[in-house]
Design a protein around this motif. Structure first.
Motif, PDB file in Angstrom:
ATOM      1  N   LEU A   1       2.118  16.331  -8.719  1.00 35.90           N
ATOM      2  CA  LEU A   1       2.466  17.337  -7.799  1.00 35.90           C
ATOM      3  C   LEU A   1       1.771  17.701  -6.611  1.00 35.90           C
ATOM      4  CD1 LEU A   1       3.919  20.103 -10.499  1.00 35.90           C
ATOM      5  CD2 LEU A   1       5.244  18.151  -9.344  1.00 35.90           C
ATOM      6  N   ALA A   2       0.522  17.822  -6.945  1.00 35.57           N
ATOM      7  CA  ALA A   2      -0.344  17.776  -6.003  1.00 35.57           C
ATOM      8  C   ALA A   2      -0.076  16.929  -4.756  1.00 35.57           C
ATOM      9  CB  ALA A   2      -1.831  17.850  -6.330  1.00 35.57           C
ATOM     10  N   GLY A   3      -0.209  15.331  -5.384  1.00 35.52           N
ATOM     11  CA  GLY A   3       0.027  14.239  -4.626  1.00 35.52           C
ATOM     12  C   GLY A   3       1.372  14.524  -3.611  1.00 35.52           C
ATOM     13  N   LEU A   4       2.138  14.978  -4.187  1.00 32.17           N
ATOM     14  CA  LEU A   4       3.457  14.995  -3.556  1.00 32.17           C
ATOM     15  C   LEU A   4       3.623  16.004  -2.583  1.00 32.17           C
ATOM     16  CD1 LEU A   4       6.251  14.450  -6.454  1.00 32.17           C
ATOM     17  CD2 LEU A   4       5.837  13.256  -4.331  1.00 32.17           C
ATOM     18  N   GLN A   5       2.727  17.038  -2.680  1.00 35.79           N
ATOM     19  CA  GLN A   5       2.851  18.211  -1.617  1.00 35.79           C
ATOM     20  C   GLN A   5       1.926  17.848  -0.605  1.00 35.79           C
ATOM     21  OE1 GLN A   5       2.049  21.815  -3.813  1.00 35.79           O
ATOM     22  NE2 GLN A   5       2.850  23.187  -2.296  1.00 35.79           N
ATOM     23  N   SER A   6       0.853  17.185  -0.913  1.00 38.80           N
ATOM     24  CA  SER A   6      -0.240  16.640   0.187  1.00 38.80           C
ATOM     25  C   SER A   6       0.252  15.457   0.904  1.00 38.80           C
ATOM     26  CB  SER A   6      -1.404  16.364  -0.368  1.00 38.80           C
ATOM     27  OG  SER A   6      -1.617  15.115  -1.177  1.00 38.80           O
ATOM     28  N   GLY A   7       1.355  14.710   0.347  1.00 39.66           N
ATOM     29  CA  GLY A   7       1.827  13.452   0.911  1.00 39.66           C
ATOM     30  C   GLY A   7       0.892  12.238   0.561  1.00 39.66           C
ATOM     31  N   LEU A   8       0.083  12.350  -0.253  1.00 35.86           N
ATOM     32  CA  LEU A   8      -0.601  11.245  -0.936  1.00 35.86           C
ATOM     33  C   LEU A   8       0.209  10.262  -1.598  1.00 35.86           C
ATOM     34  CD1 LEU A   8      -4.154  12.305  -1.771  1.00 35.86           C
ATOM     35  CD2 LEU A   8      -3.551  10.939   0.022  1.00 35.86           C
ATOM     36  N   ILE A   9       1.100  10.745  -2.330  1.00 34.17           N
ATOM     37  CA  ILE A   9       2.134   9.971  -2.981  1.00 34.17           C
ATOM     38  C   ILE A   9       3.240   9.653  -2.327  1.00 34.17           C
ATOM     39  CG2 ILE A   9       3.751  10.016  -5.083  1.00 34.17           C
ATOM     40  CD1 ILE A   9       1.317  11.358  -6.628  1.00 34.17           C
ATOM     41  N   HIS A  10       3.815   8.441  -2.209  1.00 27.78           N
ATOM     42  CA  HIS A  10       4.915   8.218  -1.273  1.00 27.78           C
ATOM     43  C   HIS A  10       6.203   8.475  -1.932  1.00 27.78           C
ATOM     44  CE1 HIS A  10       1.455   6.039   0.771  1.00 27.78           C
ATOM     45  NE2 HIS A  10       1.848   6.903   1.560  1.00 27.78           N
ATOM     46  N   ILE A  11       6.172   8.004  -3.245  1.00 27.16           N
ATOM     47  CA  ILE A  11       7.520   7.908  -3.720  1.00 27.16           C
ATOM     48  C   ILE A  11       7.239   8.352  -5.323  1.00 27.16           C
ATOM     49  CG2 ILE A  11       8.974   6.204  -5.021  1.00 27.16           C
ATOM     50  CD1 ILE A  11       8.470   4.512  -2.526  1.00 27.16           C
ATOM     51  N   VAL A  12       8.295   9.187  -5.949  1.00 26.73           N
ATOM     52  CA  VAL A  12       8.227   9.673  -7.138  1.00 26.73           C
ATOM     53  C   VAL A  12       9.281   9.274  -7.822  1.00 26.73           C
ATOM     54  CG1 VAL A  12       9.080  11.653  -6.571  1.00 26.73           C
ATOM     55  CG2 VAL A  12       7.723  11.510  -8.565  1.00 26.73           C
ATOM     56  N   ILE A  13       9.170   8.788  -9.113  1.00 26.17           N
ATOM     57  CA  ILE A  13      10.278   8.452  -9.849  1.00 26.17           C
ATOM     58  C   ILE A  13      10.403   9.559 -11.043  1.00 26.17           C
ATOM     59  CG2 ILE A  13      11.366   6.392 -11.247  1.00 26.17           C
ATOM     60  CD1 ILE A  13       9.724   4.608  -9.589  1.00 26.17           C
ATOM     61  N   GLY A  14      11.579   9.757 -11.604  1.00 30.21           N
ATOM     62  CA  GLY A  14      11.913  10.802 -12.713  1.00 30.21           C
ATOM     63  C   GLY A  14      13.115  10.820 -13.227  1.00 30.21           C
ATOM     64  N   THR A  15      13.392  11.814 -14.090  1.00 30.24           N
ATOM     65  CA  THR A  15      14.629  12.051 -14.530  1.00 30.24           C
ATOM     66  C   THR A  15      15.201  13.100 -13.689  1.00 30.24           C
ATOM     67  OG1 THR A  15      13.920  13.472 -16.144  1.00 30.24           O
ATOM     68  CG2 THR A  15      14.380  11.360 -16.877  1.00 30.24           C
TER      69      THR A  15
ATOM     70  N   ARG B   1       0.652  -1.323  -0.030  1.00 29.39           N
ATOM     71  CA  ARG B   1      -0.015   0.023  -0.026  1.00 29.39           C
ATOM     72  C   ARG B   1       0.917   1.237   0.137  1.00 29.39           C
ATOM     73  NH1 ARG B   1      -3.621  -1.221   4.807  1.00 29.39           N
ATOM     74  NH2 ARG B   1      -2.204  -2.821   4.789  1.00 29.39           N
ATOM     75  N   ILE B   2       1.859   1.217  -0.892  1.00 25.38           N
ATOM     76  CA  ILE B   2       2.508   2.384  -1.041  1.00 25.38           C
ATOM     77  C   ILE B   2       2.205   3.074  -2.586  1.00 25.38           C
ATOM     78  CG2 ILE B   2       4.862   3.365  -1.483  1.00 25.38           C
ATOM     79  CD1 ILE B   2       6.093   1.183   0.710  1.00 25.38           C
ATOM     80  N   GLU B   3       2.037   4.429  -2.405  1.00 20.25           N
ATOM     81  CA  GLU B   3       1.641   4.801  -3.665  1.00 20.25           C
ATOM     82  C   GLU B   3       2.990   5.455  -4.420  1.00 20.25           C
ATOM     83  OE1 GLU B   3      -1.076   5.666  -5.602  1.00 20.25           O
ATOM     84  OE2 GLU B   3      -1.949   4.482  -4.232  1.00 20.25           O
ATOM     85  N   ILE B   4       3.212   5.018  -5.734  1.00 25.02           N
ATOM     86  CA  ILE B   4       4.347   5.314  -6.457  1.00 25.02           C
ATOM     87  C   ILE B   4       3.822   6.154  -7.598  1.00 25.02           C
ATOM     88  CG2 ILE B   4       6.187   4.506  -7.636  1.00 25.02           C
ATOM     89  CD1 ILE B   4       6.287   2.230  -5.924  1.00 25.02           C
ATOM     90  N   ALA B   5       4.452   7.135  -8.046  1.00 24.80           N
ATOM     91  CA  ALA B   5       4.121   7.919  -9.316  1.00 24.80           C
ATOM     92  C   ALA B   5       5.475   8.140 -10.278  1.00 24.80           C
ATOM     93  CB  ALA B   5       3.602   9.365  -8.894  1.00 24.80           C
ATOM     94  N   LEU B   6       4.985   8.202 -11.373  1.00 25.71           N
ATOM     95  CA  LEU B   6       6.027   8.344 -12.223  1.00 25.71           C
ATOM     96  C   LEU B   6       5.853   9.721 -13.199  1.00 25.71           C
ATOM     97  CD1 LEU B   6       8.431   7.343 -14.224  1.00 25.71           C
ATOM     98  CD2 LEU B   6       6.570   6.399 -15.709  1.00 25.71           C
ATOM     99  N   LEU B   7       6.882  10.742 -12.784  1.00 24.38           N
ATOM    100  CA  LEU B   7       6.725  12.109 -13.424  1.00 24.38           C
ATOM    101  C   LEU B   7       7.671  11.824 -14.671  1.00 24.38           C
ATOM    102  CD1 LEU B   7       5.561  14.611 -12.507  1.00 24.38           C
ATOM    103  CD2 LEU B   7       7.677  15.311 -11.416  1.00 24.38           C
ATOM    104  N   SER B   8       7.143  11.669 -15.693  1.00 22.75           N
ATOM    105  CA  SER B   8       7.783  11.630 -16.734  1.00 22.75           C
ATOM    106  C   SER B   8       7.467  12.842 -17.862  1.00 22.75           C
ATOM    107  CB  SER B   8       7.380  10.138 -17.535  1.00 22.75           C
ATOM    108  OG  SER B   8       6.433  10.434 -18.632  1.00 22.75           O
ATOM    109  N   GLY B   9       8.413  12.997 -18.682  1.00 17.94           N
ATOM    110  CA  GLY B   9       8.269  14.130 -19.717  1.00 17.94           C
ATOM    111  C   GLY B   9       7.176  13.940 -20.459  1.00 17.94           C
ATOM    112  N   SER B  10       6.466  12.783 -20.455  1.00 20.66           N
ATOM    113  CA  SER B  10       5.417  12.673 -21.536  1.00 20.66           C
ATOM    114  C   SER B  10       4.034  12.570 -20.687  1.00 20.66           C
ATOM    115  CB  SER B  10       5.530  11.316 -22.388  1.00 20.66           C
ATOM    116  OG  SER B  10       5.577  10.128 -21.460  1.00 20.66           O
ATOM    117  N   ALA B  11       4.068  12.701 -19.521  1.00 17.15           N
ATOM    118  CA  ALA B  11       2.800  13.170 -18.689  1.00 17.15           C
ATOM    119  C   ALA B  11       2.113  14.397 -19.329  1.00 17.15           C
ATOM    120  CB  ALA B  11       3.101  13.383 -17.251  1.00 17.15           C
ATOM    121  N   THR B  12       0.819  14.071 -19.139  1.00 14.13           N
ATOM    122  CA  THR B  12      -0.116  15.128 -19.603  1.00 14.13           C
ATOM    123  C   THR B  12       0.074  16.158 -18.591  1.00 14.13           C
ATOM    124  OG1 THR B  12      -2.019  14.322 -18.666  1.00 14.13           O
ATOM    125  CG2 THR B  12      -1.746  13.740 -21.021  1.00 14.13           C
TER     126      THR B  12
END
Ligand code: ADP
Ligand code: MG
Length: 686
Positions: free
Chosen positions: A356-370, A337-348
């Protein structure tokens, strides 16, 4: 008390405003700069006997002019002057080019000193400098060892020599010692003033060497001192977060992994978790050869930070790698139950906004990107851990941005480029280093072959055989430096060729940097699933890609790649239980080029490859980038002086650990040295 060495160079006789400008272009402004403009080699004008001279060597000899000089003119204004000179009862022919006017002076019986290139077979010397010994005029170089300096078009080496000599005479007494006495005694180092004098104008070969040794040590020591002081300050600052990691829960997570950790993985996990729990910010480099299993270590650390109530970020150099890590981590972490997001260049725009909102609120636990991840306005609720994969792609600058992001997360830098220890402690000396020096059990070393281009038919037949057994292959297309367009053309040509060859039997995919992210992803996915059998690619697959069923790596024009890069590419295979192969297609012209191919076929150990590559190419070329963070030393050579480097590091670490270092008068010169760096200016008193 002002330091006389800080005066501008114009204080030296003979240096006016104009010359000072020339010197400034060499970055020489003060007398100290001038004194620290060390020679890069010497000219040996000491007189030698002919029997010691080797063919083709530059020598200085003394003899007597014998017989008549002969001048021959040719071309428009060219001339050749020869005269016989008796040296040690041997007749030598001395030759000058375009110096016919010397003829009158070369009277028989005159004693003359000649410097130039000696040809043994013909007993001939091509003179570059000469001096008549029967005059009263003495030249400074006569019979001595003379320094040769790097210079600019406007300044002659002779002028620089003269000014340095003058500076030594006038200000040599003002050169202060900087090294503590006990170190000098322990390592038998000559005083700074003597060293500087002797590196310029060696009284003897031995004195010159002692001078050089002392200054090399000083350089390495001061450099390490800075790193170690930085490290110590960083730890003392205690401005990191002491993460309360539920260790039992992490153990449980590890037990649930699809395989047991190797001993080396266990060790580095322990080191990393200890750092994360401590009050200081972790600043750790995790090195491990390709395939040693760094990703899982990253997953454990990320799991731990989330379990402790923090967020984690994983930064990678390419989108492909980001997507692959995203897939791997999702599989491992989502069940917890860990929330992971991919912040990629091709995201809409919308997807991006949500993340970004999820990271700021803490709903997203882990973010992956360049690495765009740290450059943009990404805000975290409470970032606890940042991991960067393949850190050599991240420059010193990015490291700083990270630290200055307000928060003080623990930072782990992962790299699969094995860095020889001497470079590691130079470039990354301010970090702690963990090394995974063990591959997961059951791996078979990749068999590597070096073949010439004309064997392409056999290579294709071999590839077919591998594919017939159900395996897959990578083909890295030729690399043409500095031209992405040509690289692409090459990849397309190879793709067309192989598609034709395997038509109706196997699918050949094409991957290159210019493909839209969506298509890259698509072809990668199909290769991963085994629908594409052969993946033709430019070097974008270099780092991190993991498809265990691929067992063959073919690299065109392998001589154009760095060894570290070849080793990385080779690391894409050999990830499953089956025997894997790497075929290097290369026709290197030079001996070094051939040697590099041989190294690849002889060892599978990335550290060994790196060590031999470093020996072959030197440290500058090793990283191949200015961003390496590798300093340029004036005197020391990190390859040749590696033992000294080890010693310097050890001593520097010890010294900054002494409370007396920060207050004792005997260390005042060292503290003053540190304070020249902005970082220390405020932090060091007195
Ligand atoms: P790298 O260090 O090059 O990033 P990866 O993390 O991609 O290596 O791991 C290479 C492969 O080894 C992966 O398929 C991974 O699942 C596997 N692996 C990692 N650790 C172990 C282990 N302890 N036992 C067995 N396989 C492992
Ligand atoms: Mg990896």
């Amino acid at each position: 008390m002002s330091d006389p060495l800080q005066q501008p160079v114009t204080a030296i006789k003979g240096i006016g405003a104009e010359r000072a400008l020339d010197l400034a272009s060499l970055d020489i402004h003060t007398i100290q700069d001038l004194l620290e403009h060390f020679p890069y080699r010497y000219e040996d004008y000491r007189v030698r006997s002919l029997s010691e001279a080797e063919d083709g060597e530059k020598i200085t000899i003394v003899g007597t002019v014998y017989g008549e000089p002969v001048v021959r003119f040719y071309g428009k204004s060219k001339s050749r002057l020869t005269v016989k000179v008796v040296v040690d009862r041997v007749v030598v022919t001395a030759i000058w080019f375009n110096r016919h006017f010397l003829k009158q002076q070369l009277r028989a019986g005159r004693e003359i000193m000649l410097s130039g290139k000696f040809e043994q077979a013909r007993l001939q010397i091509t003179v570059s400098e000469h001096h008549f010994l029967d005059t009263n005029k003495k030249t400074p170089q006569q019979g001595s060892i003379q320094p040769v300096y790097s210079t600019t078009a406007n300044l002659q080496v002779k002028q620089i020599r003269r000014w340095i000599e003058e500076a030594l005479k006038e200000y040599g007494g003002a050169i202060e010692e900087i090294l503590p006495e006990n170190l000098m005694r322990k390592y038998k180092l000559v005083p700074r003033a003597d060293a500087i004098r002797n590196i310029h104008f060696p009284e003897s070969v031995a004195a010159g060497k002692q001078g050089r040794r002392r200054l090399a040590f000083e350089e390495l020591f001061l450099f390490q001192l800075k790193l170690q002081a930085y490290h110590a300050m960083n730890r003392r600052a205690s401005d990191g977060v002491a993460q309360q990691i539920p260790i039992e829960q992490v153990r449980e997570f590890i037990r649930g992994l699809p395989f047991p950790l190797t001993g080396a993985q266990k060790r580095v996990v322990k080191e990393i978790l200890e750092d994360m729990q401590a009050e200081y910010s972790m600043n750790r480099l995790l090195q491990g050869d390709v395939g040693s299993g760094k990703t899982i270590v990253a997953a454990i650390a990320l799991y731990a930070t989330v379990a402790a109530g923090f967020q984690g970020a994983l930064m990678v150099p390419t989108e492909i790698l980001a997507e692959q890590h995203y897939a791997t981590l999702k599989e491992l972490l989502v069940p917890h139950r860990i929330e992971i997001a991919l912040l990629s260049g091709s995201a809409t725009v919308r997807q991006r906004r949500d993340i970004l909102a999820g990271l700021q609120s803490g709903l997203i636990h882990i973010v992956i990107g360049t690495h765009a991840l740290i450059q943009e306005d990404v805000y975290f609720r409470n970032l606890g851990l940042v991991i960067t994969d393949e850190q050599h792609r991240f420059g010193v600058e990015q490291r700083r941005v990270l630290r200055e992001k307000g928060l003080h997360p623990d930072v782990l830098f992962m790299t699969a480029t094995p860095i020889p220890r001497t470079l590691a402690i130079t470039a990354f000396g301010d970090m702690d280093v963990s090394t995974i020096d063990e591959l997961p059990a059951g791996r078979k070393p990749v068999e590597t072959y070096w073949v010439k281009h004309d064997m392409l038919d056999r290579i294709l037949a071999f590839m077919q055989k591998e594919l017939d057994t159900g395996r897959q292959a990578y083909v890295i297309s030729p690399l043409i430096e500095e031209s992405e367009k040509l690289d692409l053309q090459n990849a397309m040509d190879v793709h067309a060729q192989l598609s034709h060859y395997f038509a109706g039997k196997y699918n050949v995919g094409l991957m290159h940097g210019r493909l839209p992210a969506k298509e890259k992803d698509d072809v990668m996915q199909r290769f991963s699933r085994g629908e594409v059998h052969v993946l033709v690619s430019t070097t974008v697959v270099e780092v991190g890609v993991n498809v265990p069923n691929a067992s063959l790596m073919v690299i065109y024009d392998a001589e154009r790649f760095g060894l570290a890069q070849l080793h990385q590419l080779r690391g894409r295979v050999g990830r499953g239980a089956e025997q894997s192969y790497c075929i290097l297609i290369a026709d290197p012209k030079s001996e070094v080029g051939k040697e590099r191919m041989r190294i690849m076929t002889e060892t599978n150990d990335g550290f060994e490859v790196a060590r031999r590559d470093l020996e072959l190419r030197g440290p500058g070329d090793f990283f191949g980038t200015k961003q390496s963070g590798l300093p340029e030393f004036k005197v020391a050579d990190v390859v040749q002086d590696y033992r000294m480097l080890e010693v310097a590091r050890q001593e520097a670490a010890e010294i900054v650990g002494l409370p007396v270092f920060w207050v004792g008068p005997e260390y005042a010169p060292l503290r003053r040295y540190l304070k020249r760096d902005d970082y220390f200016l405020e932090k060091i008193k007195d």
